[in-house]
Write a protein that holds these residues in place. Sequence first.
Motif, PDB file in Angstrom:
ATOM      1  N   LEU A 109       0.832  -1.208   0.000  1.00 19.71           N
ATOM      2  CA  LEU A 109       0.000   0.000   0.000  1.00 19.71           C
ATOM      3  C   LEU A 109       0.864   1.255   0.000  1.00 19.71           C
ATOM      4  O   LEU A 109       0.478   2.283  -0.575  1.00 19.71           O
ATOM      5  CB  LEU A 109      -0.914  -0.016   1.221  1.00 19.71           C
ATOM      6  N   GLY A 110       2.037   1.184   0.627  1.00 24.14           N
ATOM      7  CA  GLY A 110       2.922   2.340   0.666  1.00 24.14           C
ATOM      8  C   GLY A 110       3.456   2.704  -0.700  1.00 24.14           C
ATOM      9  O   GLY A 110       3.613   3.886  -1.022  1.00 24.14           O
TER      10      GLY A 110
ATOM     11  N   LEU B 229       3.447   6.903  -5.056  1.00 26.66           N
ATOM     12  CA  LEU B 229       3.167   7.403  -6.404  1.00 26.66           C
ATOM     13  C   LEU B 229       2.210   8.586  -6.356  1.00 26.66           C
ATOM     14  O   LEU B 229       2.362   9.559  -7.117  1.00 26.66           O
ATOM     15  CB  LEU B 229       2.597   6.278  -7.267  1.00 26.66           C
ATOM     16  N   ALA B 230       1.215   8.519  -5.470  1.00 31.71           N
ATOM     17  CA  ALA B 230       0.266   9.625  -5.349  1.00 31.71           C
ATOM     18  C   ALA B 230       0.954  10.883  -4.820  1.00 31.71           C
ATOM     19  O   ALA B 230       0.710  11.997  -5.307  1.00 31.71           O
ATOM     20  CB  ALA B 230      -0.880   9.218  -4.427  1.00 31.71           C
ATOM     21  N   VAL B 231       1.822  10.720  -3.819  1.00 30.30           N
ATOM     22  CA  VAL B 231       2.561  11.859  -3.258  1.00 30.30           C
ATOM     23  C   VAL B 231       3.505  12.439  -4.306  1.00 30.30           C
ATOM     24  O   VAL B 231       3.625  13.668  -4.455  1.00 30.30           O
ATOM     25  CB  VAL B 231       3.342  11.427  -2.001  1.00 30.30           C
ATOM     26  N   ALA B 232       4.183  11.561  -5.060  1.00 31.09           N
ATOM     27  CA  ALA B 232       5.105  12.020  -6.100  1.00 31.09           C
ATOM     28  C   ALA B 232       4.371  12.839  -7.161  1.00 31.09           C
ATOM     29  O   ALA B 232       4.866  13.885  -7.611  1.00 31.09           O
ATOM     30  CB  ALA B 232       5.795  10.818  -6.750  1.00 31.09           C
ATOM     31  N   ALA B 233       3.187  12.380  -7.558  1.00 29.34           N
ATOM     32  CA  ALA B 233       2.405  13.112  -8.565  1.00 29.34           C
ATOM     33  C   ALA B 233       2.046  14.505  -8.068  1.00 29.34           C
ATOM     34  O   ALA B 233       2.102  15.488  -8.831  1.00 29.34           O
ATOM     35  CB  ALA B 233       1.155  12.320  -8.916  1.00 29.34           C
TER      36      ALA B 233
ATOM     37  N   ARG C  67       0.333   3.445 -11.130  1.00 31.79           N
ATOM     38  CA  ARG C  67      -0.675   3.071 -10.124  1.00 31.79           C
ATOM     39  C   ARG C  67      -1.703   2.113 -10.708  1.00 31.79           C
ATOM     40  O   ARG C  67      -2.073   1.118 -10.093  1.00 31.79           O
ATOM     41  CB  ARG C  67      -1.393   4.318  -9.597  1.00 31.79           C
ATOM     42  N   GLU C  68      -2.160   2.417 -11.918  1.00 25.71           N
ATOM     43  CA  GLU C  68      -3.183   1.566 -12.545  1.00 25.71           C
ATOM     44  C   GLU C  68      -2.625   0.200 -12.914  1.00 25.71           C
ATOM     45  O   GLU C  68      -3.335  -0.806 -12.885  1.00 25.71           O
ATOM     46  CB  GLU C  68      -3.729   2.251 -13.794  1.00 25.71           C
TER      47      GLU C  68
END
Length: 530
Positions: free
Chosen positions: A470-471, A476-480, A508-509
């Motif tokens: 999950l991390g 990836l979300a934080v990087a985006a 992510r997908e």
Amino acid sequence: MDRQLASSAAAQEATRRALLSRRSGEGPRIRFGTDRAGMTAAARSESLTIGAVSRPTRRIRSIIFDTAVDDLRKQNIQLRGYEMHGAAFVELSWERPSAPGARGSIELRVPTLDVGKMLGFSEPLRRSIADRPLEARSVAETERRERLVERAQTRIAVCFDDGFVECGGRRVNFHEIELQLIEGAEEEFWNVAAELAPRVRARFLPMSEAELALARATGEGVAPAKARRPTLAEGASLDEAIVAALSACLDQFVANWPALQYQAPEEAIHQMRVSLRRLRAGVGMLRRGVASEALETAAARAKEIAATLGAARNLDVLVDMLVAGPLAQANGEPSFYALLDAVERRRIEAHAAVAALIAAPRTTQFVVDLRAALAARNWRAQPGEDGRARLDASAPGSAKQFAIRSLDRLHRRALKKSRDLAALTPEQRHHARIAFKKARYAAEFFESLFDAHAKSRRYLRRTAALQDELGAINDLAVAAELLRDLGASDPDIAPASAFAVGWCAHAREGAATDWKKTEKSLKKLETFWR
């Protein structure tokens, strides 16, 4: 007059015995770094003058010996020679294999610090260096003033050290204050340290300047420290468990300070962030058992410090991700290197902010205040609905009672948060990760209370693996988000930033994790505390 002389002689003898006993490693100790003004303020402070007996100033010359290829350091052995009052001594210390982190030592008076003659006292030492010649790796000269402070039936040895250390062709001046509890209440010792720290704008020193200089000279640096799981007796009280668990978090936090100064501070920042997460998770879990303003204050301060650490850690992760991902597909496009340069500039600023925060007096005060709260057991039992204490935190066995209830609750909550994992939104998966992280930290805190080693290892291994899975998605979300901010701030790197954001979304997908399979394995996860 005779009585005064006798009293003075008795006080001096007590001081001598206390200051000699400090070498045996008894009692907690703390070392502060400061400047000349801070040394003066400390020497004049009420905390260290009332009830104090002083000794004459001494000059100490200290030498760390090793071979040119660091034979002793590689075996976790330290050979230190020092001279004072015209006498020479050697101290040999080593890490005990049966107790990692603990050290044994012997100290001998010797005729001279001549390394050739000094080697004659120990055949095992000669064998450990394969008869290679010893040399002086670092030399420190110190002007030391010593006091014995008596306060509320507590005796504290205090050393004021002004001097310099020469190592590897570099000379560093230092001003250090060391306190060690000789006899009495640990609570009072930490109260003295907490009173002193803000008055001298002290910074906590996990290692002395002499030790740091030697680490620089060898080129090895200081290794980052990972979490240490507390060891509790089966009949431990909750009070004892609180002290052990939160002390372990604090130990990990400060143990990583020296590693910031060396070649790879990224891991030190990560480990400090982990330590504060564990501390905050521990305080949050304890709210159902005890109430404590001091622990709540510590958790709030830990959150503030962790925010600065987190900003640096996120940029460290982003740099690695860009190099391994979008940059590898850039085919030499200049704008991508400009993006990497922009990220690196921010990262350098973030690392500087971390170094400044760790050196700031308020961070030392956070450490000392929490040590004082733990020594005083500054909490009270949390009342139930009827106004009575839910649990006697001082009672033998109360730690296990509290652990079972807490682990049950946190485990159920984590399973609930991860229900239908494949259909959860990224934000919901992030909350599931946090829930499992808290369950895992609690399991690590209390693992030693239960005689189920194999089960506990499986539980911790599986929850850690899920946390990593999950991390990676959360990273990836934080990087985006960071990339969008960079692109908005500089039009020249906006195209490269947009490409990298798209790469993150695609990654992510396309994550290979089979969430349905993961959820199924979690439902089969066997607890170890029942």
